[in-house]
Design a protein around this motif. Sequence first.
Motif, PDB file in Angstrom:
ATOM      1  N   GLN A  70       0.866  -1.175   0.000  1.00 24.54           N
ATOM      2  CA  GLN A  70       0.000   0.000   0.000  1.00 24.54           C
ATOM      3  C   GLN A  70       0.904   1.227   0.000  1.00 24.54           C
ATOM      4  N   PRO A  71       0.871   2.013  -1.072  1.00 23.38           N
ATOM      5  CA  PRO A  71       1.726   3.196  -1.131  1.00 23.38           C
ATOM      6  C   PRO A  71       1.417   4.158   0.012  1.00 23.38           C
ATOM      7  N   ARG A  72       2.473   4.784   0.544  1.00 25.17           N
ATOM      8  CA  ARG A  72       2.303   5.752   1.635  1.00 25.17           C
ATOM      9  C   ARG A  72       2.124   7.165   1.113  1.00 25.17           C
ATOM     10  N   ASP A  73       2.881   7.531   0.087  1.00 22.97           N
ATOM     11  CA  ASP A  73       2.921   8.941  -0.309  1.00 22.97           C
ATOM     12  C   ASP A  73       2.632   9.175  -1.788  1.00 22.97           C
ATOM     13  N   ARG A  74       1.973   8.230  -2.406  1.00 23.90           N
ATOM     14  CA  ARG A  74       1.594   8.388  -3.819  1.00 23.90           C
ATOM     15  C   ARG A  74       0.384   7.501  -4.094  1.00 23.90           C
ATOM     16  N   SER A  75      -0.206   7.672  -5.244  1.00 22.54           N
ATOM     17  CA  SER A  75      -1.371   6.856  -5.615  1.00 22.54           C
ATOM     18  C   SER A  75      -0.934   5.447  -6.001  1.00 22.54           C
ATOM     19  N   GLY A  99     -11.793   3.237 -10.126  1.00 27.66           N
ATOM     20  CA  GLY A  99     -10.634   3.522  -9.282  1.00 27.66           C
ATOM     21  C   GLY A  99     -10.347   2.469  -8.230  1.00 27.66           C
ATOM     22  N   ARG A 100     -11.212   1.503  -8.095  1.00 26.27           N
ATOM     23  CA  ARG A 100     -10.992   0.455  -7.101  1.00 26.27           C
ATOM     24  C   ARG A 100     -10.061  -0.608  -7.675  1.00 26.27           C
ATOM     25  N   GLY A 101      -9.842  -1.664  -6.919  1.00 28.28           N
ATOM     26  CA  GLY A 101      -9.039  -2.784  -7.388  1.00 28.28           C
ATOM     27  C   GLY A 101      -7.561  -2.631  -7.080  1.00 28.28           C
ATOM     28  N   TRP A 102      -6.776  -3.488  -7.675  1.00 29.08           N
ATOM     29  CA  TRP A 102      -5.341  -3.553  -7.412  1.00 29.08           C
ATOM     30  C   TRP A 102      -4.631  -4.079  -8.641  1.00 29.08           C
ATOM     31  N   ALA A 103      -3.319  -3.961  -8.626  1.00 31.75           N
ATOM     32  CA  ALA A 103      -2.487  -4.500  -9.709  1.00 31.75           C
ATOM     33  C   ALA A 103      -1.666  -5.650  -9.148  1.00 31.75           C
ATOM     34  N   VAL A 104      -1.699  -6.775  -9.841  1.00 26.26           N
ATOM     35  CA  VAL A 104      -0.845  -7.906  -9.499  1.00 26.26           C
ATOM     36  C   VAL A 104       0.425  -7.728 -10.320  1.00 26.26           C
ATOM     37  N   VAL A 115      -0.282  -4.406  -5.590  1.00 23.86           N
ATOM     38  CA  VAL A 115      -0.249  -2.996  -5.200  1.00 23.86           C
ATOM     39  C   VAL A 115      -1.697  -2.543  -5.068  1.00 23.86           C
ATOM     40  N   GLU A 116      -2.051  -2.182  -3.852  1.00 26.80           N
ATOM     41  CA  GLU A 116      -3.405  -1.732  -3.538  1.00 26.80           C
ATOM     42  C   GLU A 116      -3.464  -0.211  -3.547  1.00 26.80           C
ATOM     43  N   ARG A 117      -4.658   0.338  -3.327  1.00 25.74           N
ATOM     44  CA  ARG A 117      -4.816   1.788  -3.254  1.00 25.74           C
ATOM     45  C   ARG A 117      -4.200   2.324  -1.969  1.00 25.74           C
ATOM     46  N   SER A 118      -3.754   3.569  -2.013  1.00 28.21           N
ATOM     47  CA  SER A 118      -3.199   4.220  -0.835  1.00 28.21           C
ATOM     48  C   SER A 118      -4.308   4.458   0.190  1.00 28.21           C
ATOM     49  N   ALA A 119      -3.903   4.751   1.423  1.00 26.33           N
ATOM     50  CA  ALA A 119      -4.885   5.063   2.462  1.00 26.33           C
ATOM     51  C   ALA A 119      -5.727   6.267   2.060  1.00 26.33           C
ATOM     52  N   ALA A 120      -5.104   7.265   1.434  1.00 26.80           N
ATOM     53  CA  ALA A 120      -5.839   8.453   0.995  1.00 26.80           C
ATOM     54  C   ALA A 120      -6.879   8.086  -0.059  1.00 26.80           C
ATOM     55  N   GLU A 121      -6.511   7.202  -0.984  1.00 31.60           N
ATOM     56  CA  GLU A 121      -7.460   6.773  -2.019  1.00 31.60           C
ATOM     57  C   GLU A 121      -8.613   5.989  -1.403  1.00 31.60           C
ATOM     58  N   LEU A 122      -8.302   5.143  -0.428  1.00 35.70           N
ATOM     59  CA  LEU A 122      -9.355   4.384   0.247  1.00 35.70           C
ATOM     60  C   LEU A 122     -10.282   5.305   1.025  1.00 35.70           C
TER      61      LEU A 122
END
Length: 133
Positions: A70-75, A99-104, A115-122
């Motif tokens: 989960q990225p901390r400082d970027r999307s 905008g949901r989902g993740w990349a394998v 790679v999941e969405r950042s906390a800000a995106e969630l």
Amino acid sequence: MSSSVRHVTIDCREPYTLALFWAEALGGKLGEGDEPGDDEVLVENPVVGLLFERVPEPKEIKNRVHLDLQPRDRSRDAEVERLTALGATVVDDRRTPDGRGWAVMADPEGNEFCVERSAAELAATEGSTESAT
């Protein structure tokens, strides 16, 4: 008494090279004294260490265990681009138009991770529940 996780160990062909990738990906650092050619190389990380251990055989099947990042400082999408520039590849794009989902992804030796969405995106889509598998 219970146990705690000391390392997550990842079998690989070139421990030092793969550890360099993961150290950069996670903002970690290599263990003291780890050098090219070592059979084990540690990536120190504030959460848990990743230990890369040399094995003779190449990866042949899907991982049974993988990391979810989960990225901390970027999307999420910016992180996918950054990791691709470091040598990872997208193997299954589960991002959705909303905008949901993740990349394998796969690291340079083919080990899968998500790679999941950042906390800000969630937070922007509060009440959302999703998990990578």
